[in-house]
Design a protein around this motif. Structure first.
Motif, mmCIF file in Angstrom:
data_model
loop_
_atom_site.group_PDB
_atom_site.id
_atom_site.type_symbol
_atom_site.label_atom_id
_atom_site.label_comp_id
_atom_site.label_asym_id
_atom_site.label_seq_id
_atom_site.Cartn_x
_atom_site.Cartn_y
_atom_site.Cartn_z
ATOM 1 N N VAL A 77 12.250 41.777 53.167
ATOM 2 C CA VAL A 77 13.263 41.864 54.222
ATOM 3 C C VAL A 77 14.079 40.573 54.276
ATOM 4 C CG1 VAL A 77 13.646 42.104 56.702
ATOM 5 C CG2 VAL A 77 11.855 43.454 55.596
ATOM 6 N N LEU A 78 13.384 39.443 54.214
ATOM 7 C CA LEU A 78 14.051 38.147 54.304
ATOM 8 C C LEU A 78 14.993 37.907 53.125
ATOM 9 C CD1 LEU A 78 14.226 35.577 56.002
ATOM 10 C CD2 LEU A 78 12.334 34.640 54.667
ATOM 11 N N SER A 79 14.605 38.379 51.936
ATOM 12 C CA SER A 79 15.460 38.218 50.753
ATOM 13 C C SER A 79 16.796 38.923 50.939
ATOM 14 C CB SER A 79 14.738 38.770 49.518
ATOM 15 O OG SER A 79 13.585 38.001 49.233
ATOM 16 N N SER B 16 20.719 30.637 46.438
ATOM 17 C CA SER B 16 22.060 31.238 46.504
ATOM 18 C C SER B 16 22.658 31.073 47.896
ATOM 19 C CB SER B 16 21.998 32.728 46.147
ATOM 20 O OG SER B 16 21.582 32.911 44.809
ATOM 21 N N PHE B 17 21.806 31.230 48.913
ATOM 22 C CA PHE B 17 22.249 31.066 50.296
ATOM 23 C C PHE B 17 22.701 29.622 50.563
ATOM 24 C CE2 PHE B 17 20.886 29.694 54.602
ATOM 25 C CZ PHE B 17 21.812 30.392 55.358
ATOM 26 N N LEU B 18 21.951 28.659 50.044
ATOM 27 C CA LEU B 18 22.308 27.243 50.245
ATOM 28 C C LEU B 18 23.630 26.905 49.558
ATOM 29 C CD1 LEU B 18 18.800 25.557 49.812
ATOM 30 C CD2 LEU B 18 20.013 26.090 51.931
ATOM 31 N N ILE B 19 23.851 27.497 48.386
ATOM 32 C CA ILE B 19 25.132 27.292 47.691
ATOM 33 C C ILE B 19 26.268 27.931 48.488
ATOM 34 C CG2 ILE B 19 26.448 27.897 45.620
ATOM 35 C CD1 ILE B 19 23.781 27.731 44.070
ATOM 36 N N ILE C 253 19.009 31.678 60.395
ATOM 37 C CA ILE C 253 18.522 32.049 59.066
ATOM 38 C C ILE C 253 17.620 30.946 58.511
ATOM 39 C CG2 ILE C 253 19.202 32.504 56.667
ATOM 40 C CD1 ILE C 253 21.791 33.730 57.755
ATOM 41 N N SER C 254 18.046 29.702 58.649
ATOM 42 C CA SER C 254 17.265 28.573 58.127
ATOM 43 C C SER C 254 15.917 28.458 58.832
ATOM 44 C CB SER C 254 18.058 27.269 58.296
ATOM 45 O OG SER C 254 19.247 27.302 57.545
ATOM 46 N N ARG C 255 15.915 28.590 60.157
ATOM 47 C CA ARG C 255 14.678 28.456 60.918
ATOM 48 C C ARG C 255 13.692 29.570 60.584
ATOM 49 N NH1 ARG C 255 15.253 29.482 65.849
ATOM 50 N NH2 ARG C 255 17.500 29.634 66.149
ATOM 51 N N THR C 256 14.198 30.796 60.447
ATOM 52 C CA THR C 256 13.323 31.923 60.123
ATOM 53 C C THR C 256 12.752 31.786 58.718
ATOM 54 O OG1 THR C 256 14.705 33.342 61.533
ATOM 55 C CG2 THR C 256 13.167 34.444 60.042
ATOM 56 N N THR C 257 13.597 31.361 57.770
ATOM 57 C CA THR C 257 13.138 31.167 56.391
ATOM 58 C C THR C 257 12.114 30.040 56.315
ATOM 59 O OG1 THR C 257 15.344 31.849 55.632
ATOM 60 C CG2 THR C 257 13.892 30.823 54.011
ATOM 61 N N ALA D 115 24.685 22.440 57.765
ATOM 62 C CA ALA D 115 23.621 21.955 56.880
ATOM 63 C C ALA D 115 22.551 21.125 57.584
ATOM 64 C CB ALA D 115 24.244 21.125 55.749
ATOM 65 N N VAL D 116 22.640 21.011 58.909
ATOM 66 C CA VAL D 116 21.702 20.167 59.663
ATOM 67 C C VAL D 116 20.249 20.602 59.432
ATOM 68 C CG1 VAL D 116 20.934 19.563 61.987
ATOM 69 C CG2 VAL D 116 23.367 19.522 61.438
ATOM 70 N N SER D 117 19.994 21.918 59.397
ATOM 71 C CA SER D 117 18.623 22.416 59.291
ATOM 72 C C SER D 117 18.138 22.549 57.851
ATOM 73 C CB SER D 117 18.506 23.776 59.983
ATOM 74 O OG SER D 117 19.439 24.695 59.426
ATOM 75 N N VAL D 118 19.005 22.252 56.880
ATOM 76 C CA VAL D 118 18.644 22.446 55.470
ATOM 77 C C VAL D 118 17.513 21.524 55.000
ATOM 78 C CG1 VAL D 118 19.494 22.275 53.086
ATOM 79 C CG2 VAL D 118 20.868 23.442 54.834
ATOM 80 N N PRO D 119 17.512 20.216 55.315
ATOM 81 C CA PRO D 119 16.432 19.350 54.828
ATOM 82 C C PRO D 119 15.036 19.831 55.218
ATOM 83 C CG PRO D 119 18.231 18.021 55.670
ATOM 84 C CD PRO D 119 18.544 19.432 56.028
ATOM 85 N N GLY D 120 14.875 20.272 56.465
ATOM 86 C CA GLY D 120 13.579 20.786 56.912
ATOM 87 C C GLY D 120 13.165 22.022 56.150
#
Length: 428
Positions: free
Chosen positions: A310-312, A375-378, A329-333, A401-406
Motif C-alpha cells: 500500500v505504501l509503495s 523516486s519520491f525523494l527525487i 508521507i515522510s512521517r508515515t514512511t 525537505a525538512v523531514s527527509v533526513p529523519g
C-alpha cells in the motif's frame, strides 16, 4: 414590550452591546428550546416574521452550544442540586434534538446545514458528558430510550441529503451517526451504509474524505482494512498519475472506488496515510508483546508486506507539492521503516534463523519500497511550476525537505539491522 426578534438579538449580544449578552445558563437553553419548539414543531416558519426569527434562533443555539461543553465539565454529580441541573440540561438537549429532527424532516425547511451541524453537536455533548443519562436523552428526543431509535431517525435524513446532493448537510449527519453507531457497538451496519458511497463519484472532496475516514475506522478486521487501503491506493495512483511515468491516462479505467476523483484524490491520500499510520501502531504493539512463536512472527511479516505494498503505491503518486502532504508521507514512511527495524531486532533476539516470510518482506522492501521511496525523494526536488521563480521553487523544496533526513536515517538503520541479522544467521 419587546418583539421576539428584539429579545433574541439582545440574548445574542446584538441588541444592547456586548455586555447585554446573557451568560450561559439553564434558562438560556430552556429559552432556546421553547423558541425552537414554537417556530419549528408548531410550524410557524411559514410566516415571514418567524423565518427571520428562525435564523436568529439558529445563531443563538450555535452560540449556546459552543459554550455548553465547557459549562458541563464544571458540573459534578456528587451534589444533588448539581445532579438535578445536569438532568435538566439533558432533558432540554433532548427536546432541542427533537425540534432539529423535525426541522430536517421537512422538504422545504430552511438552514438545514446549520441544523444538521447543531444536531451533531447536541449528540456529541451528551456522548462526551452525559453517557449515564443517554437513555433519558433519547427518550426525550424520540420517545424511545434506545439510542438506535435516534440513529434510525437520522439515517433516512442522511440518505435523503445524499440523494439531493446536499453533502454539507450529509457530512454533519454522518458525523452524528458515527457517534450513535459507536455507542451501540453496531459499526457493521454503518460499514454497509458507507460501502455504497464508495461507488459514488459525485461526492465533494470533504464529504468523500469523511466517508473514507469513518469507514476505515469502523472496520474491525485488519485484513478488511488493508484490502480497502490497497484498493484506495491504486485508485488514487490511477487518478493522480505515477511519478515514474509520463502516461497520464494509464489505468484510468480501472478505478475500483469511484468516489476517488480528481477533486477528492489529494484529501483521500491524506486519509489513507493516516490509516496506514494507525495500522503500523497496531503492528508495533504486536511486536512489543512479550514472547511469541514463529506463527505470530510470520503473521506480523505478512501484515507488513501488505502495508509495504500500500505504501509503495502511495509513494508513487504525483502528490501535491505542499509541506503538509509531503511531511505526512515522510512521517508515515519513516514509521514503516522503524516498525520493520523493531521486527528485525525482535527476530534477531528470539530466533536462530530468518523466517521465510521475513526474507520475503526484506526482498519486497529492498526491491520495491526502497525504489519507490528514492523516486519520491527525487520528485520532491523537482520545480513546482514553471511560472514560479527559481528562488521560490528553491524555498519550497527546502521547506518540503525538512523531514527527509529523519526518513533517510530510518532507512539506514533498517538496512543496518537487517545486515546484522543476516550475518548472525548466515543468511544472504
Amino acid at each position: 414590550m419587546y418583539s421576539v426578534q428584539e429579545i433574541l438579538n439582545e440574548k445574542q449580544g446584538g441588541g444592547r452591546g456586548r455586555k447585554a449578552k446573557t451568560t450561559l445558563s439553564h434558562f438560556s437553553l430552556r429559552a432556546v428550546d421553547t423558541l425552537l419548539e414554537y417556530l419549528i414543531v408548531n410550524d410557524m416558519t411559514e410566516h415571514e416574521e418567524f423565518v427571520g426569527n428562525l435564523r436568529t434562533v439558529t445563531n443563538l443555539l450555535t452560540w449556546t452550544m459552543s459554550l455548553l461543553s465547557d459549562h458541563i465539565k464544571k458540573i459534578g454529580t456528587d451534589d444533588k442540586e448539581e445532579e438535578e441541573e445536569n438532568r435538566d440540561q439533558v432533558y432540554i438537549l433532548g427536546s432541542i434534538t427533537k425540534s432539529l429532527l423535525c426541522h430536517l424532516s421537512r422538504d422545504k425547511s430552511l438552514y438545514k446545514e446549520q441544523t444538521a451541524s447543531l444536531l451533531d453537536k447536541c449528540i456529541r455533548v451528551v456522548n462526551s458528558s452525559h453517557m449515564d443519562k443517554l437513555e433519558e436523552y433519547c427518550e426525550t428526543a424520540t420517545g424511545s430510550s434506545e439510542s438506535s431509535a435516534l440513529r434510525d431517525s437520522i439515517t433516512p435524513l442522511f440518505y435523503k441529503a445524499v440523494i439531493a446532493e446536499d453533502f454539507t448537510e450529509a457530512q454533519h449527519l454522518l458525523s452524528a451517526m458515527d457517534v450513535l453507531y459507536s455507542m451501540s457497538e453496531t459499526q457493521g451496519d454503518l460499514e454497509d451504509i458507507l460501502l455504497k458511497l464508495l461507488d459514488n463519484p459525485s461526492l465533494t472532496s470533504g464529504f468523500a474524505k469523511d466517508v473514507v475516514s469513518i469507514f476505515l475506522s469502523s472496520l474491525r478486521r485488519s485484513s478488511d482494512k488493508l484490502d480497502i487501503q490497497l484498493g484506495l491506493a491504486r485508485d488514487i495512483l490511477a487518478v493522480m498519475g505515477d511519478i515514474e511515468t509520463e502516461d497520464e491516462d494509464s489505468m484510468i479505467d480501472e478505478i475500483k472506488y469511484k468516489l476517488v476523483t480528481d477533486n477528492s484524490a489529494a484529501k483521500l491520500l491524506s486519509v489513507l496515510l493516516t490509516s496506514i499510520d494507525s495500522v503500523l501502531s497496531d503492528v508495533e504493539w504486536g511486536i512489543q508483546q512479550g514472547n511469541y512463536g514463529d506463527d505470530q512472527s510470520d503473521f506480523l511479516c505478512q501484515y507488513l508486506m501488505q502495508v509495504a505494498t500500500v505504501l509503495s503505491d502511495a509513494l508513487t503518486c504525483k502528490s501535491p507539492h505542499s509541506s503538509a502532504t509531503t511531511d505526512l508521507i515522510s512521517r508515515t514512511t519513516k514509521k514503516f521503516y522503524n516498525t520493520f527495524t523493531l521486527l528485525i531486532k525482535r527476530e534477531s533476539t528470539h530466533n536462530h534463523g530468518i523466517l521465510k516470510s521475513l526474507e520475503k518482506l526484506a526482498k519486497l522492501v529492498g526491491t520495491t519500497t526502497n525504489h519507490k521511496l528514492y523516486s519520491f525523494l527525487i520528485y520532491l526536488e523537482q520545480p513546482l511550476a514553471d511560472d514560479l521563480g527559481a528562488a521560490q521553487n528553491a524555498a519550497m523544496i527546502r521547506k518540503q525537505a525538512v523531514s527527509v533526513p529523519g526518513l533517510v536515517y530510518a532507512v539506514e538503520q533498517c538496512e543496518r539491522n537487517l545486515i546484522i541479522l543476516s550475518k548472525k544467521t548466515k543468511t544472504d
